[in-house]
Design a protein around this motif. Structure first.
Motif, short mmCIF file in Angstrom:
data_model
loop_
_atom_site.label_atom_id
_atom_site.label_comp_id
_atom_site.label_asym_id
_atom_site.label_seq_id
_atom_site.Cartn_x
_atom_site.Cartn_y
_atom_site.Cartn_z
N CYS A 1 -75.08 -69.68 14.13
CA CYS A 1 -73.96 -69.07 14.85
C CYS A 1 -73.81 -69.62 16.26
CB CYS A 1 -74.19 -67.56 14.95
SG CYS A 1 -74.25 -66.75 13.35
N PRO A 2 -72.59 -69.55 16.78
CA PRO A 2 -72.38 -69.94 18.17
C PRO A 2 -72.93 -68.87 19.11
CG PRO A 2 -70.33 -69.12 17.23
CD PRO A 2 -71.35 -69.15 16.11
N ALA A 3 -73.07 -69.24 20.39
CA ALA A 3 -73.48 -68.26 21.39
C ALA A 3 -72.35 -67.25 21.58
CB ALA A 3 -73.77 -68.97 22.72
N GLY A 4 -72.71 -66.04 21.92
CA GLY A 4 -71.71 -65.00 22.16
C GLY A 4 -71.42 -64.19 20.91
N LEU A 5 -70.47 -63.29 21.05
CA LEU A 5 -70.11 -62.39 19.96
C LEU A 5 -68.65 -62.56 19.54
CD1 LEU A 5 -72.01 -59.19 21.14
CD2 LEU A 5 -72.64 -60.74 19.30
N GLY A 6 -68.24 -63.82 19.37
CA GLY A 6 -66.89 -64.12 18.93
C GLY A 6 -66.70 -63.84 17.45
N ILE B 1 -79.01 -63.88 2.75
CA ILE B 1 -78.21 -64.49 3.81
C ILE B 1 -78.80 -64.09 5.14
CG2 ILE B 1 -75.93 -64.67 4.85
CD1 ILE B 1 -74.77 -63.92 2.07
N ILE B 2 -79.15 -65.10 5.95
CA ILE B 2 -79.81 -64.87 7.23
C ILE B 2 -79.01 -65.55 8.33
CG2 ILE B 2 -81.92 -65.20 8.57
CD1 ILE B 2 -83.40 -65.39 5.82
N ALA B 3 -78.59 -64.76 9.32
CA ALA B 3 -77.84 -65.30 10.45
C ALA B 3 -78.75 -65.41 11.66
CB ALA B 3 -76.66 -64.40 10.78
N CYS B 4 -78.65 -66.52 12.37
CA CYS B 4 -79.39 -66.72 13.61
C CYS B 4 -78.40 -66.49 14.76
CB CYS B 4 -80.00 -68.12 13.67
SG CYS B 4 -81.18 -68.32 15.01
N VAL B 5 -78.62 -65.40 15.51
CA VAL B 5 -77.64 -64.94 16.49
C VAL B 5 -78.31 -64.70 17.83
CG1 VAL B 5 -75.98 -63.10 17.01
CG2 VAL B 5 -76.36 -63.77 14.64
N ASN B 6 -77.63 -65.11 18.89
CA ASN B 6 -78.05 -64.77 20.24
C ASN B 6 -76.83 -64.93 21.13
OD1 ASN B 6 -79.29 -64.62 22.87
ND2 ASN B 6 -81.22 -65.07 21.85
N GLU B 7 -76.65 -63.98 22.04
CA GLU B 7 -75.50 -64.04 22.93
C GLU B 7 -75.57 -65.23 23.89
OE1 GLU B 7 -72.91 -60.65 25.01
OE2 GLU B 7 -74.92 -60.03 24.44
N LYS B 8 -76.77 -65.65 24.19
CA LYS B 8 -76.97 -66.74 25.13
C LYS B 8 -77.05 -68.09 24.39
CE LYS B 8 -80.16 -68.15 28.82
NZ LYS B 8 -79.80 -69.52 28.63
N GLY B 9 -76.53 -69.10 24.98
CA GLY B 9 -76.64 -70.44 24.43
C GLY B 9 -77.94 -71.10 24.85
#
Length: 149
Positions: free
Chosen positions: A130-135, A4-12
């Motif tokens: 994932c969406p931008a941010g850490l929701g 399982i690989i998540a693509c994450v970044n706080e910025k959009g």
């Protein structure tokens, strides 16, 4: 057992969706079994592949809702096979409603992981867009992921 690989970044706007789309389709071309889950309420991944999401077809919203309620999720529910040889669980307009429900759920950080453990062995790779941010959706992805992009 799949990874399982998540693509994450706080910025959009940093190409999370584009990265997931290209990597997942590339792996499918190498005969890997790939699932992509759109966790972003903007639904960019879902729309880019013209994935239909409704109550009958299912989406990640209904899957999260059923997992919170500890209801049975039929095998293959919400999973749509795309012509690019990847499976997709799309997002729907209900994502904001589910966000509120997920925020007040017991063990809210691991709801997605509980679902993914039931399907992980059917895929070589499961990507989480994932969406931008850490929701709460990103937090769920982080708890579920084996690796991060």
């Amino acid at each position: 057992m799949g990874k399982i690989i998540a693509c994450v970044n706080e910025k959009g706007g940093v190409s999370k969706t584009t990265t997931i789309k290209n990597v997942s389709i590339g792996l499918a071309m190498l005969n890997k079994k790939v699932l992509v889950i759109d966790l972003d309420p903007s639904m960019n991944f879902t729309c880019s592949l013209s994935i239909e999401t409704n109550d009958e077809a299912g989406s990640i919203c209904e899957i999260i809702d059923r997992t919170i309620e500890m209801k049975e999720i039929p095998e293959g529910y919400g999973i749509q096979h795309h012509r690019e040889m990847i499976d997709v669980i799309g997002c729907s307009e209900r994502m904001h409603d589910i966000e509120s429900k997920l925020g007040s759920a017991m063990q809210r950080e691991i709801v997605l992981r509980r679902y993914l453990m039931t399907i992980k062995d059917k895929y070589d790779y499961i990507f989480l867009d994932c969406p931008a941010g850490l929701g709460i959706f990103t937090v769920n992805a982080l708890f579920a992921a084996d690796e991060l992009i």
